[in-house]
Design an enzyme around this catalytic site. Structure first.
Site, PDB file in Angstrom:
ATOM      1  N   THR A 121       0.791  -1.240   0.000  1.00 53.15           N
ATOM      2  CA  THR A 121       0.000   0.000   0.000  1.00 53.15           C
ATOM      3  C   THR A 121       0.825   1.294   0.000  1.00 53.15           C
ATOM      4  OG1 THR A 121      -1.668  -1.218   1.254  1.00 53.15           O
ATOM      5  CG2 THR A 121      -1.929   1.142   1.207  1.00 53.15           C
ATOM      6  N   ARG A 178     -11.424 -10.238  -3.071  1.00 51.00           N
ATOM      7  CA  ARG A 178     -11.153  -9.732  -1.714  1.00 51.00           C
ATOM      8  C   ARG A 178     -10.907  -8.211  -1.757  1.00 51.00           C
ATOM      9  NH1 ARG A 178      -6.631  -6.800   0.710  1.00 51.00           N
ATOM     10  NH2 ARG A 178      -6.527  -7.349   2.903  1.00 51.00           N
ATOM     11  N   VAL A 179     -11.557  -7.498  -0.863  1.00 59.01           N
ATOM     12  CA  VAL A 179     -11.333  -6.057  -0.722  1.00 59.01           C
ATOM     13  C   VAL A 179     -10.744  -5.813   0.656  1.00 59.01           C
ATOM     14  CG1 VAL A 179     -12.452  -3.803  -0.600  1.00 59.01           C
ATOM     15  CG2 VAL A 179     -13.186  -5.467  -2.321  1.00 59.01           C
ATOM     16  N   GLY A 180      -9.701  -4.983   0.713  1.00 57.80           N
ATOM     17  CA  GLY A 180      -9.056  -4.694   1.987  1.00 57.80           C
ATOM     18  C   GLY A 180      -9.560  -3.407   2.605  1.00 57.80           C
ATOM     19  N   ASP A 181      -8.745  -2.862   3.460  1.00 61.46           N
ATOM     20  CA  ASP A 181      -9.116  -1.648   4.197  1.00 61.46           C
ATOM     21  C   ASP A 181      -9.008  -0.374   3.365  1.00 61.46           C
ATOM     22  OD1 ASP A 181      -6.219  -2.352   4.339  1.00 61.46           O
ATOM     23  OD2 ASP A 181      -6.111  -0.305   5.109  1.00 61.46           O
ATOM     24  N   THR A 200      -1.824   1.743   6.435  1.00 58.73           N
ATOM     25  CA  THR A 200      -1.236   0.632   5.686  1.00 58.73           C
ATOM     26  C   THR A 200      -1.042  -0.546   6.637  1.00 58.73           C
ATOM     27  OG1 THR A 200       0.827  -0.140   4.668  1.00 58.73           O
ATOM     28  CG2 THR A 200       1.000   1.825   6.014  1.00 58.73           C
ATOM     29  N   GLY A 201      -1.073  -1.747   6.076  1.00 54.42           N
ATOM     30  CA  GLY A 201      -0.884  -2.931   6.909  1.00 54.42           C
ATOM     31  C   GLY A 201      -1.942  -3.967   6.579  1.00 54.42           C
ATOM     32  N   GLY A 247      -5.146  -5.436   6.009  1.00 54.32           N
ATOM     33  CA  GLY A 247      -6.474  -4.862   5.815  1.00 54.32           C
ATOM     34  C   GLY A 247      -7.534  -5.488   6.684  1.00 54.32           C
TER      35      GLY A 247
HETATM   36  N1  GLY Z   1      -3.641  -2.614   3.490  1.00 56.25           N
HETATM   37  C1  GLY Z   1      -3.920  -3.147   2.228  1.00 56.25           C
HETATM   38  C2  GLY Z   1      -4.703  -4.352   2.242  1.00 56.25           C
HETATM   39  O1  GLY Z   1      -4.738  -5.097   3.198  1.00 56.25           O
HETATM   40  O2  GLY Z   1      -5.345  -4.604   1.242  1.00 56.25           O
END
Ligand code: GLY
Length: 314
Positions: free
Chosen positions: A175, A203-206, A226-227, A229
């Protein structure tokens, strides 16, 4: 009058040594790019977008060109942009095969009544504005292919638990993002990502989630995270940090509070950058490394390792 500042990050996580120098060079370039846009009269949204485009276009980072791959070797990306003055936001989720998801996030914010578009609909919307899918091989780096092959040796692809999974201390990176405050105290943030290697398709992250991957409110400040999600979403990390800043705590204390909450309650790790509407700036990470850089008062600040903070005169 507020002292303007542009801060960027190139993703928390282990960040292997082979990427250190290029990651530092990349965040420095992006911070300078954003600051130049500000000096030329650009809005804070222009700045956040320009800085993140610089990071998306740099194949060393997991966003745009350089994005990590899904389990079935696709490029699916998420991004957000948020305007702290109006609290308008735009986000894109699981968009495929375009170089600059942050541009689509901004178009969604400015051209639609919605906040987020996902998947095929997001690609269709983007193409209406001339942002068409490219050959995915143009976005995929040899490093992304190697990392996917490495991760496929392991069963746990959601690698939030440092040293606690069979895939201990993964080599990944994650990220990009920007937070900015201008002379008037206007704030904005943007975050963009290819997500996590070997993620499930869809899959969708944060990163595209308001309050998780980013948050901006001129009454307090702006944050990009960042990290992992899966952990950041549960912690509402960006909103947590802004909430703590809103109680009068300084930026670094607020980020530490968010990361500590995420680790103790969810066992998740990551990092964040933030600016306050008064021009304070800070970054913290609970992972081994996170490249970051900011420009403020004619100086370029940067680092990647814990405690590292180098300052150069511009
Ligand atoms: N921080 C990005 C993700 O986990 O998709």
């Amino acid at each position: 009058m507020v002292e303007p500042v542009v801060i960027v990050h190139g993703g928390a996580w282990a960040v292997p040594e082979i990427l250190w120098d290029r990651s530092i060079a990349g965040v420095k370039t992006a911070a300078l790019r954003g600051y130049k846009v500000l000096q030329e009269g650009g809005s804070v949204v222009d700045v956040a977008e320009a800085a993140v485009i610089s990071l998306e276009d740099n194949p060393v980072f997991d966003a745009g060109t350089g994005s990590v791959l899904t389990f079935d070797e696709q490029v699916e990306m998420d991004a957000i942009i948020m305007n702290g003055a109006t609290m308008e936001a735009g986000a894109v989720a699981a968009i495929r095969n375009i170089p600059n998801p942050v541009k689509v996030a901004r178009l969604i914010m400015e051209k639609t009544p919605h906040v987020m578009l996902a998947g095929e609909g997001a690609n269709k919307f983007a193409s209406q504005y001339g942002i068409n899918e490219v050959d995915k091989e143009l976005l995929i780096t040899p490093y992304a292919k190697e990392e996917l092959a490495e991760y496929k040796k392991y069963t746990n692809t959601v690698y939030c638990l440092f040293n606690k999974t069979e895939h201990a201390n993964p080599v990944g990176h994650d990220t990009v993002g920007c937070a900015v405050v201008d002379q008037k105290g206007h704030t904005a943030c943007a975050t963009s990502t290819g997500g996590i290697t070997a993620k499930m398709p869809g899959r969708v992250g944060d990163s595209p989630i308001i309050g998780a991957g980013g948050y901006a409110d001129d009454e307090v400040g702006a944050v990009s995270t960042t990290g992992c999600g899966e952990a950041i979403m549960k912690a509402c990390l960006a909103r947590h940090i802004v909430s703590v800043m809103g109680t009068g705590q300084d930026v670094v204390t607020a980020i530490k509070s968010g990361l500590n909450h995420m680790e103790t309650r969810i066992n998740g790790f990551g990092g964040a950058i933030a600016v306050s509407c008064k021009g304070d700036v800070g970054m913290q990470f609970s992972t081994p490394r996170m490249p970051w850089a900011y420009v403020r008062q004619g100086k370029l600040h940067y680092g990647i390792h814990p405690g590292q903070h180098i300052i150069e005169d511009l």
